[in-house]
Motif scaffolding. Sequence first.
Motif, PDB file in Angstrom:
ATOM      1  N   HIS A  39       0.826  -1.220   0.000  1.00  0.00           N
ATOM      2  CA  HIS A  39       0.000   0.000   0.000  1.00  0.00           C
ATOM      3  C   HIS A  39       0.855   1.263   0.000  1.00  0.00           C
ATOM      4  CE1 HIS A  39      -3.760  -2.181   0.539  1.00  0.00           C
ATOM      5  NE2 HIS A  39      -3.199  -2.876   1.524  1.00  0.00           N
ATOM      6  N   PRO A  91       2.038   4.925  -0.916  1.00  0.00           N
ATOM      7  CA  PRO A  91       1.202   6.104  -1.222  1.00  0.00           C
ATOM      8  C   PRO A  91       1.652   6.840  -2.476  1.00  0.00           C
ATOM      9  CG  PRO A  91       2.803   6.681   0.447  1.00  0.00           C
ATOM     10  CD  PRO A  91       3.038   5.220   0.130  1.00  0.00           C
ATOM     11  N   TYR A  92       1.905   6.098  -3.559  1.00  0.00           N
ATOM     12  CA  TYR A  92       2.419   6.715  -4.778  1.00  0.00           C
ATOM     13  C   TYR A  92       1.538   6.364  -5.967  1.00  0.00           C
ATOM     14  CZ  TYR A  92       6.535   6.768  -1.733  1.00  0.00           C
ATOM     15  OH  TYR A  92       7.378   6.928  -0.676  1.00  0.00           O
ATOM     16  N   GLU A  93       1.529   7.251  -6.953  1.00  0.00           N
ATOM     17  CA  GLU A  93       0.818   6.992  -8.202  1.00  0.00           C
ATOM     18  C   GLU A  93       1.679   6.187  -9.173  1.00  0.00           C
ATOM     19  OE1 GLU A  93      -2.350   7.919  -9.053  1.00  0.00           O
ATOM     20  OE2 GLU A  93      -2.616   8.605  -6.990  1.00  0.00           O
ATOM     21  N   ASN A 115       3.773   0.342  -6.920  1.00  0.00           N
ATOM     22  CA  ASN A 115       3.434  -0.296  -5.644  1.00  0.00           C
ATOM     23  C   ASN A 115       4.267  -1.567  -5.511  1.00  0.00           C
ATOM     24  OD1 ASN A 115       2.199  -0.622  -3.173  1.00  0.00           O
ATOM     25  ND2 ASN A 115       0.309  -1.500  -3.989  1.00  0.00           N
TER      26      ASN A 115
END
Length: 215
Positions: free
Chosen positions: A9, A11-13, A16
């Motif tokens: 999980h 927190p990046y666009e 993952n």
Amino acid sequence: MAISIEDHHLPYETHNLYDVKFFDDRIHTLVTHTSSFVNTWIAETQQKLLQNNNHAHRPLIVGLDVEWRPNRFRQIENPVATLQLSAGNACLIFQLLHCPTGIPQSLYDFLSDMTYTFVGVGIEGDVRKLTEDYELSVGNAVDLRGLAAEKLGDFKWNKSGIKTLAREVLGKEIEKPKRITLSRWDNAWLTTAQVQYACLDAFLSCKIGESLLAA
């Protein structure tokens, strides 16, 4: 449970990370559509392959597989959505379809490098589709079905899938749910079930190839 997946999980666009557990193996899996992460994965993988392999005795083996959105109409051929590569216990799932900057040169160079042996089930079709869709060429591709027929001495393996080869060569059972096989691989975000499925196809190809080529 013999097979499970842990989603980190992040927190990046751009990417993952996942850990796919398959019996005693933990496969560190990067999912990304970003060229810079592909560059890093390839560089790290090349270094590990060189460190862990003896060039005089065995080839450098990489499992390869692709996925695309199922073709619902005969006249429409959907492009490859993801390319999966596995070496050792590291897996890359590259979402080519969503790469905003184009395919990095490092991937062209890696796939065309004749010092690597890329292995997979029905790999000729995957390679042809990569070439047609993205002009990616694979320098040294080996179909595990033909390799198994040669090494195991029975032509029946020429028609085997990865489930059968994993059971015969590795002694491991794996399920291939049709709902995942026929799912939307062109989605911008893959589900954990898709990541696990895609990772294991490439990882098992690598391990089956290692076992057969060492025989």
